[in-house]
Design a protein around this motif. Structure first.
Motif, mmCIF file in Angstrom:
data_model
loop_
_atom_site.group_PDB
_atom_site.id
_atom_site.type_symbol
_atom_site.label_atom_id
_atom_site.label_comp_id
_atom_site.label_asym_id
_atom_site.label_seq_id
_atom_site.Cartn_x
_atom_site.Cartn_y
_atom_site.Cartn_z
ATOM 1 N N SER A 88 -3.282 -5.682 -0.817
ATOM 2 C CA SER A 88 -2.332 -5.418 0.264
ATOM 3 C C SER A 88 -1.903 -6.671 1.004
ATOM 4 O O SER A 88 -0.701 -6.907 1.220
ATOM 5 C CB SER A 88 -2.950 -4.420 1.255
ATOM 6 N N ILE A 89 -2.851 -7.495 1.415
ATOM 7 C CA ILE A 89 -2.516 -8.681 2.202
ATOM 8 C C ILE A 89 -1.728 -9.683 1.363
ATOM 9 O O ILE A 89 -0.724 -10.246 1.823
ATOM 10 C CB ILE A 89 -3.786 -9.324 2.779
ATOM 11 N N ALA A 92 1.875 -8.401 0.846
ATOM 12 C CA ALA A 92 2.596 -8.379 2.117
ATOM 13 C C ALA A 92 2.970 -9.788 2.563
ATOM 14 O O ALA A 92 4.093 -10.023 3.052
ATOM 15 C CB ALA A 92 1.755 -7.697 3.190
ATOM 16 N N ARG A 140 -0.290 0.880 1.964
ATOM 17 C CA ARG A 140 -1.141 -0.211 2.450
ATOM 18 C C ARG A 140 -0.346 -1.510 2.607
ATOM 19 O O ARG A 140 -0.460 -2.207 3.611
ATOM 20 C CB ARG A 140 -2.302 -0.433 1.475
ATOM 21 N N THR A 143 2.319 -1.344 5.369
ATOM 22 C CA THR A 143 1.672 -1.385 6.682
ATOM 23 C C THR A 143 1.308 -2.817 7.066
ATOM 24 O O THR A 143 1.521 -3.245 8.210
ATOM 25 C CB THR A 143 0.415 -0.502 6.688
ATOM 26 N N GLU A 144 0.772 -3.582 6.103
ATOM 27 C CA GLU A 144 0.435 -4.982 6.389
ATOM 28 C C GLU A 144 1.700 -5.792 6.682
ATOM 29 O O GLU A 144 1.704 -6.664 7.559
ATOM 30 C CB GLU A 144 -0.330 -5.601 5.213
ATOM 31 N N LYS A 147 2.880 -5.144 10.283
ATOM 32 C CA LYS A 147 2.095 -5.879 11.278
ATOM 33 C C LYS A 147 2.623 -7.302 11.442
ATOM 34 O O LYS A 147 2.751 -7.812 12.568
ATOM 35 C CB LYS A 147 0.622 -5.923 10.862
ATOM 36 N N ARG A 148 2.943 -7.946 10.343
ATOM 37 C CA ARG A 148 3.433 -9.323 10.400
ATOM 38 C C ARG A 148 4.832 -9.392 10.999
ATOM 39 O O ARG A 148 5.145 -10.308 11.760
ATOM 40 C CB ARG A 148 3.394 -9.922 8.995
#
Length: 292
Positions: A88-89, A92, A140, A143-144, A147-148
């Motif tokens: 995910s990270i 993203a 997932r 969503t990440e 946030k950014r």
């Protein structure tokens, strides 16, 4: 038990999982393999499965499962897993990197400087601040990304056929509401019958004029020729793409299209993510062995 590593993973993976059985990267050993580890390169088709009579578990290191014939695997009693949470990270951050690079003309500026040009006046920039990001597929990864984007002062709206509420984005019930109102659209879709070719000429007409499109999901969710037409007409100001119809792409019109940044499917390819994928694989094999 023989564990076959068919694609590229972290170098420490063989040692990490060696306690469960013999580990090999010799693809000629497929008929003997009980566990198969793949990423996106290996296509686990009906024919591939038929050539692996001892296969009981397939683990896809990554998010999608469209390179695996899931129905036939189930029919043959083969369990299939992915490692969706691990990537995910990494994905993203790449999507966000494309969102930063396009309006700042990073690639154009770099090329012009290397060509001995000084295009300070020609290369105009725009900011992400107070722009609207539309996320199509708020899982997932989406969503990440949200946030950014929020940390950069963006407004985030999203569409997902199942997710109805979110703490990181304002959800809409219609895809067109996202496309009509977004300065940036980021695709995070699985590939299935509903999403294949979803972003076509008709859907692109719903975008705001001059919007940017990013795709780090699945290549076949867009119609490449229609995206090129939108870029040439100026409907899209730019397109950042990391995913393709095939790896590597064959005869894609995107390579020669204007205002594109194209990448060789780097989304999950961070050192940290490969380590997380290895941990997830170890856990999945452990559960498989202890429940057999």
């Amino acid at each position: 038990m023989l564990i076959l590593i068919s694609d590229a993973f972290s170098p420490d993976l063989p040692e990490k999982i060696s306690r469960f059985g013999k580990v090999t990267d010799d693809k000629g050993k497929l008929p003997e393999a009980t566990v198969l580890l793949v990423r996106s390169k290996t296509k686990v088709t009906k024919e591939y499965i038929d050539s692996a009579p001892n296969l009981k578990l397939v683990i896809r290191g990554g998010v999608g499962l469209d390179n695996i014939d899931l129905d036939y695997a189930v029919e043959k009693g083969i369990t299939v897993h992915n490692t969706a949470a691990a990537s995910s990270i990494a994905v993203a951050e790449l999507a966000f990197a494309l969102m930063i690079a396009m309006p700042n003309n990073i690639t154009k500026a770099d090329r012009s400087m290397r060509a001995g040009q000084w295009e300070k006046k020609e290369l105009k920039r725009t900011e992400l601040y107070q722009k609207t990001l539309g996320i199509v597929g708020l899982g997932r990864i989406g969503t990440e990304l949200a946030k950014r984007a929020t940390a950069f002062g963006m407004n985030v709206i999203a569409y997902h056929p199942i997710v109805k509420s979110s703490t990181v984005a304002t959800m809409t019930t219609r895809l067109k509401d996202v496309l009509n109102n977004s300065d940036y659209v980021s695709l995070h879709l699985p590939l299935n019958h509903e999403t294949k070719g979803m972003i076509d000429a008709e859907m692109l007409n719903e975008f705001k004029n001059g919007a940017y499109l990013v795709n780090t999901g699945r290549g076949k969710t867009i119609v490449e020729e229609d995206v090129v037409d939108a870029l040439q007409s100026g409907k899209l100001a730019g397109f950042g793409n990391d995913v393709w119809y095939t790896d590597p792409p064959e005869n894609t019109p995107l390579i020669d299209a204007p205002n594109v940044i194209v990448l060789p499917h780097l989304g999950a390819s961070t050192k940290e993510n490969l380590l997380r994928i290895g941990d997830a694989i170890e856990s999945i094999i452990h559960d498989f062995v202890t429940t057999e």
